[in-house]
Design an enzyme around this catalytic site. Structure first.
Site, PDB file in Angstrom:
ATOM      1  N   ARG A 165      -3.105  -6.833  -0.164  1.00  0.00           N
ATOM      2  CA  ARG A 165      -3.451  -6.785  -1.592  1.00  0.00           C
ATOM      3  C   ARG A 165      -4.763  -7.531  -1.844  1.00  0.00           C
ATOM      4  O   ARG A 165      -4.924  -8.255  -2.820  1.00  0.00           O
ATOM      5  CB  ARG A 165      -2.331  -7.369  -2.469  1.00  0.00           C
ATOM      6  CG  ARG A 165      -0.982  -6.715  -2.290  1.00  0.00           C
ATOM      7  CD  ARG A 165      -0.984  -5.228  -2.677  1.00  0.00           C
ATOM      8  NE  ARG A 165       0.305  -4.637  -2.332  1.00  0.00           N
ATOM      9  CZ  ARG A 165       0.559  -4.087  -1.140  1.00  0.00           C
ATOM     10  NH1 ARG A 165      -0.370  -4.023  -0.211  1.00  0.00           N
ATOM     11  NH2 ARG A 165       1.741  -3.559  -0.892  1.00  0.00           N
ATOM     12  N   SER A 239       4.485  -4.981  -9.882  1.00  0.00           N
ATOM     13  CA  SER A 239       4.775  -6.202  -9.125  1.00  0.00           C
ATOM     14  C   SER A 239       3.817  -7.317  -9.536  1.00  0.00           C
ATOM     15  O   SER A 239       2.608  -7.186  -9.378  1.00  0.00           O
ATOM     16  CB  SER A 239       4.649  -5.938  -7.622  1.00  0.00           C
ATOM     17  OG  SER A 239       5.567  -4.948  -7.218  1.00  0.00           O
ATOM     18  N   GLU A 335      -0.234 -10.969  -7.784  1.00  0.00           N
ATOM     19  CA  GLU A 335      -1.023  -9.742  -7.600  1.00  0.00           C
ATOM     20  C   GLU A 335      -1.889  -9.503  -8.811  1.00  0.00           C
ATOM     21  O   GLU A 335      -2.982  -8.974  -8.738  1.00  0.00           O
ATOM     22  CB  GLU A 335      -0.094  -8.535  -7.391  1.00  0.00           C
ATOM     23  CG  GLU A 335       0.418  -8.354  -5.990  1.00  0.00           C
ATOM     24  CD  GLU A 335       0.990  -6.956  -5.776  1.00  0.00           C
ATOM     25  OE1 GLU A 335       0.426  -5.990  -6.347  1.00  0.00           O
ATOM     26  OE2 GLU A 335       1.973  -6.832  -5.049  1.00  0.00           O
TER      27      GLU A 335
END
Length: 339
Positions: A165, A239, A335
């Protein structure tokens, strides 16, 4: 023709539905618009926020600068051979719609990334991933404009420095470039990825006899819809936290205290632990605090039920991080980007 608007509500521009205000906002439809915009003297001195689908940010305050909404569209085949097809996509294209475009044409490699919110341009910044697949697996190159100079530059897969990520655009080049288009190398003969998560189980439930990329895409969509709330109905950014990676030694130690702790070994060196499981063990799943809370079906998702403030969600995230660290000795990282 560029139209710069003043004092614009960003509520409809972010999937959390946070009602923050931008001092200025402009929508751009092509590379030339971006270069023209960046040459304007008044624009050069303003702080800038580059916006795709608004699905990976949390607005904690009004933005006292210029929001640049990227609307660059277009999907075209650049070249192909017997095995692969190279597709170039405008940064403003909807990610999920692009994945479906590929699936419908038998172009493999992105089917596991179905139903991820956001735009194509934002995908490499985050190196989006799901169910054993990441953007970096099919990404070939992108074109971007340097904000200070207005010059175009091509970034290869290697130059993007993709991580979990993560990419160069979230680190040393953060806030320096505007991505205009992205090029992917997709396969005519698929390599199926069905071992991660509930994909195989869902395929079996769907009665799929002959595996194909559409079936995998359909299974991923079914799974995501069962676990994740629709931002149209409940404000969220998917998320909120990354799945932490810990040492094998730390994992084995935790397993003595929590025998049921799940983990996925990576390169025999580190173990990825589901952040949602850790959060749930700390008792956060389904908790509601006024207009915000933790989703009832997926502890990894923080939600805005309507009227919530970005600062409230940020404070909730910090409390979750503290409780997980206190109980498991693991620090969760977000994130979502805070503005």
């Amino acid at each position: 023709m560029l139209t710069i608007q003043s004092n614009v509500s960003l509520k409809s521009y972010n999937t959390f539905g946070i009602d923050a205000t931008a001092r200025y906002l402009v929508e751009v439809d092509n590379d030339e618009d971006i270069q023209t915009l960046l040459q304007l003297p008044d624009v050069q001195t303003l702080p800038k926020l580059i916006l795709g689908g608004g699905s990976n940010l949390l607005l904690t305050q009004d933005f006292n600068g210029l929001v640049v909404k990227i609307n660059i569209k277009g999907i075209r085949t650049v070249k192909e051979d017997q095995e692969n097809v190279w597709v170039r996509v405008g940064a403003g294209e909807n990610w999920h719609e692009f994945v479906l475009y590929c699936v419908e044409r038998g172009l493999a490699g992105l089917e596991n990334l179905s139903l991820i919110p956001g735009t194509v341009g934002a995908a490499p910044m985050q190196n989006i991933g799901a169910y054993g697949v990441e953007i970096k697996d099919t990404f070939e190159r992108l074109e971007a404009v340097h904000i200070l100079t207005g010059q175009k530059r091509v970034f290869t897969n290697e130059e993007c420095r993709f991580g979990y990520r993560d990419s160069v655009f979230k680190n040393e080049l953060k806030g320096e470039y505007i991505i205009c288009n992205v090029q992917f190398k997709l396969q005519k003969t698929p390599v199926f990825h069905v071992s991660y998560g509930d994909i195989q189980k869902t395929l079996d439930q769907m009665g799929v006899k002959e595996l194909n990329i559409k079936a995998i895409s359909d299974a991923v969509i079914k799974i995501r819809r069962s676990k994740l709330p629709d931002p149209v109905e409940i404000g969220n950014a998917g998320s909120f936290f990354k799945n932490p990676e810990i040492s094998v030694m730390q994992y084995e130690h935790l397993k003595l205290m929590y025998p049921e702790i799940p983990g996925y070994v990576i390169n025999n060196e580190v173990v990825k632990v589901p952040a949602g499981w850790l959060i749930e063990q700390c008792g956060w799943k389904g908790k509601r605090f006024g207009s915000i809370g933790v989703h009832a079906r997926q502890a990894l998702v923080l939600v805005n039920y309507g009227g919530g403030k970005g600062t409230e969600i940020k404070q909730l995230a910090e409390k979750i991080q503290s409780s997980v660290e206190e109980q498991f000795g693991i620090r969760l990282h977000t994130e979502v980007n805070f503005i």
